[in-house]
Enzyme design. Structure first.
Site, PDB file in Angstrom:
ATOM      1  N   GLU A   1       0.801  -1.153   0.064  1.00 46.32           N
ATOM      2  CA  GLU A   1       0.202  -0.032   0.114  1.00 46.32           C
ATOM      3  C   GLU A   1       0.687   1.180  -0.095  1.00 46.32           C
ATOM      4  OE1 GLU A   1      -3.577  -0.336   2.579  1.00 46.32           O
ATOM      5  OE2 GLU A   1      -2.207  -2.335   3.077  1.00 46.32           O
TER       6      GLU A   1
ATOM      7  N   SER B   1     -14.049   2.603  -7.278  1.00 48.33           N
ATOM      8  CA  SER B   1     -15.097   2.662  -5.890  1.00 48.33           C
ATOM      9  C   SER B   1     -14.824   3.300  -4.921  1.00 48.33           C
ATOM     10  CB  SER B   1     -14.488   1.103  -5.482  1.00 48.33           C
ATOM     11  OG  SER B   1     -14.890  -0.062  -6.509  1.00 48.33           O
ATOM     12  N   ASN B   2     -13.612   3.649  -4.460  1.00 52.09           N
ATOM     13  CA  ASN B   2     -13.273   4.457  -3.654  1.00 52.09           C
ATOM     14  C   ASN B   2     -13.198   6.161  -4.150  1.00 52.09           C
ATOM     15  OD1 ASN B   2     -12.083   5.887  -1.225  1.00 52.09           O
ATOM     16  ND2 ASN B   2     -10.290   5.162  -1.555  1.00 52.09           N
TER      17      ASN B   2
ATOM     18  N   TYR C   1      -8.289   3.986 -21.229  1.00 53.10           N
ATOM     19  CA  TYR C   1      -8.779   3.647 -19.695  1.00 53.10           C
ATOM     20  C   TYR C   1      -7.816   4.525 -18.734  1.00 53.10           C
ATOM     21  CZ  TYR C   1      -9.405   1.572 -15.056  1.00 53.10           C
ATOM     22  OH  TYR C   1      -9.989   1.365 -14.066  1.00 53.10           O
TER      23      TYR C   1
ATOM     24  N   ASN D   1      -4.901   6.331  -6.839  1.00 57.29           N
ATOM     25  CA  ASN D   1      -5.711   6.985  -5.713  1.00 57.29           C
ATOM     26  C   ASN D   1      -4.620   7.910  -4.902  1.00 57.29           C
ATOM     27  OD1 ASN D   1      -4.298   5.358  -3.904  1.00 57.29           O
ATOM     28  ND2 ASN D   1      -6.011   4.153  -3.429  1.00 57.29           N
TER      29      ASN D   1
ATOM     30  N   TYR E   1       4.459   3.911  -6.859  1.00 59.05           N
ATOM     31  CA  TYR E   1       3.081   3.540  -6.841  1.00 59.05           C
ATOM     32  C   TYR E   1       2.488   3.208  -8.033  1.00 59.05           C
ATOM     33  CZ  TYR E   1      -1.194   2.743  -4.260  1.00 59.05           C
ATOM     34  OH  TYR E   1      -2.348   1.822  -3.836  1.00 59.05           O
TER      35      TYR E   1
ATOM     36  N   LYS F   1      -4.143  -1.045 -11.771  1.00 56.17           N
ATOM     37  CA  LYS F   1      -4.900   0.006 -12.704  1.00 56.17           C
ATOM     38  C   LYS F   1      -4.216  -0.021 -14.060  1.00 56.17           C
ATOM     39  CE  LYS F   1      -6.820   2.428  -8.756  1.00 56.17           C
ATOM     40  NZ  LYS F   1      -6.128   1.585  -7.760  1.00 56.17           N
TER      41      LYS F   1
END
Ligand SMILES: *[C@@H]1O[C@H](CO)[C@@H](O)[C@H](O)[C@H]1NC(C)=O
Ligand SMILES: *[C@@H]1O[C@H](CO)[C@@H](O)[C@H](O)[C@H]1NC(C)=O
Ligand SMILES: *[C@@H]1O[C@H](CO)[C@@H](O)[C@H](O)[C@H]1NC(C)=O
Ligand SMILES: *[C@@H]1O[C@H](CO)[C@@H](O)[C@H](O)[C@H]1NC(C)=O
Ligand SMILES: *[C@@H]1O[C@H](CO)[C@@H](O)[C@H](O)[C@H]1NC(C)=O
Length: 344
Positions: free
Chosen positions: A117, A175-176, A225, A230, A236, A240
């Protein structure tokens, strides 16, 4: 007199050369030993990431990933035999799991800090200073680099066919959704320049969640796309990019670390970077132009001639790669300032 001198110099010569031989042999042995790893490596996973467990029956690293002499364990009673103990950080900082500080730690045992993360989701790191020997993350400078995906040389000769497109310019799955995310701002601006009927938004935020299986075919029908991360941090670059765009067969429009960071992992002409443009308006104009220029559009798929995408999603596979890297991992290392390493 003469013979004594001769004898003396012969002795000096002999002792010097044997010293040299001795030094050479030991140097050779020593350097070779650096390349030897324990015949078998035992890796203990202290808790499963996000509480989702998998079977470790049999020689998983060998049977599933072709990595020999690498044994995964999740039975904590194996602690004293483990060469490596891996701690997924999410469970530590959320206090679902604790480090076994009460157990005596074998001298040769390495502790690994594992997180895929971004720093935004890694809290309370200072409490864990001076405990870990190795880091395992999406960062290229981690001791054990575990990217979300990579390009690998193609294994067969099949020609890549760009998926059939319908009248859809951009797809996005989110989603977030948070208004303050940079990606949300870019998306809202993009909507001002691209007709709504040419945009497909999937995911919970829009009330259009798709199963993993249905998502790629849906995305593949659009020309581009939005591979928007995020949070924006060095290296990072997540699924995606790898899965939702490159694997789906839609050109990625990326928002994340700077372009040169992406270029460490994918060819420069395989993606479009939001930062390539002075404004979102210019980005929108570029996408529309590319949509009507078949040759230029196709040029973004050139890497398919020689490469294919490999996504890495299996925790077992990630753990087994510790053994593949073992020989070149630092022998003595302690992360005294974990917070600084994660946030630098
Ligand atoms: C390594 O593991 C294999 C399979 O369990 C075993 O047969 C072999 O004896 C082990 N080697 C060493 C040096 O422990
Ligand atoms: C962070 O660590 C400190 C010291 O270990 C602890 O008191 C605190 O509850 C932790 N906070 C969180 C959010 O985990
Ligand atoms: C060639 O490789 C691609 C990508 O891995 C795969 O989708 C395809 O089925 C393979 N084709 C053949 C003929 O094996
Ligand atoms: C792939 O195609 C090239 C050119 O058509 C040919 O020379 C080569 O032998 C093929 N390789 C395989 C593994 O089929
Ligand atoms: C691993 O880290 C521990 C804790 O800081 C340290 O005591 C130990 O010497 C380190 N081991 C190696 C092999 O670097």
């Amino acid at each position: 007199m003469w013979s004594r001198r001769l004898l003396a110099s012969a002795l000096v010569f002999l002792s010097l050369s044997s010293l040299m031989l001795y030094v050479l042999v030991f140097k050779w042995l020593g350097t070779n030993q650096d390349h030897l790893r324990p015949q078998n490596i035992t890796i203990l996973l202290w808790h499963w990431p996000f509480g989702i467990s998998h079977s470790l029956k049999g020689d998983v690293c060998w049977s599933e990933f072709g990595i020999p002499g690498c044994f995964l364990e999740n039975n904590r009673s194996m602690f004293s035999q483990a060469d490596v103990v891996v701690f997924h950080y999410h469970e530590l900082w959320t206090k679902r799991s604790k480090l076994p500080l009460h157990l005596s730690r074998p001298l040769r045992q390495r502790w690994v800090w594992l997180s895929l993360e971004s720093p935004m989701n890694n809290h309370n790191l200072t409490a864990y200073n001076g405990l870990f020997n190795w880091t395992m993350s999406y960062r290229r400078d981690a001791d054990i680099f575990v990217p979300y995906g990579k390009l690998v040389p193609k294994t067969n000769n099949s020609t890549y066919l760009i998926p059939r497109k319908r009248n859809c310019l951009v797809a996005w799955a989110v989603s977030n959704y948070k208004e303050h995310h940079r990606r949300s701002k870019v998306f809202q601006q993009l909507k001002q320049y691209i007709p709504a009927e040419l945009i497909e938004v999937y995911g919970h935020w829009n009330g259009r969640p798709l199963s993993n299986k249905a998502l790629l075919p849906a995305i593949s029908q659009c020309l581009f796309y939005l591979a928007f991360e995020n949070s924006l941090y060095r290296d990072y670059i997540t699924e995606k990019l790898w899965r939702n765009s490159l694997q789906a067969g839609s050109i990625p429009v990326v928002l994340g670390p700077p372009r040169d960071n992406y270029e460490c992992l994918v060819p420069r002409n395989a993606f479009i970077h939001v930062n390539d443009f002075r404004s979102v308006k210019e980005l929108a104009a570029f996408l529309k132009r590319l949509a009507s220029d078949r040759q230029s559009y196709k040029s973004y798929f050139r890497w398919h001639d020689s490469h294919e995408v490999k996504t890495i999603t299996d925790w077992k596979e990630r753990l087994c790669t510790i053994c593949s890297h073992y020989n070149r991992l630092p022998t003595h290392k302690v992360y005294q300032d974990l917070y600084n390493w994660v946030n630098m």
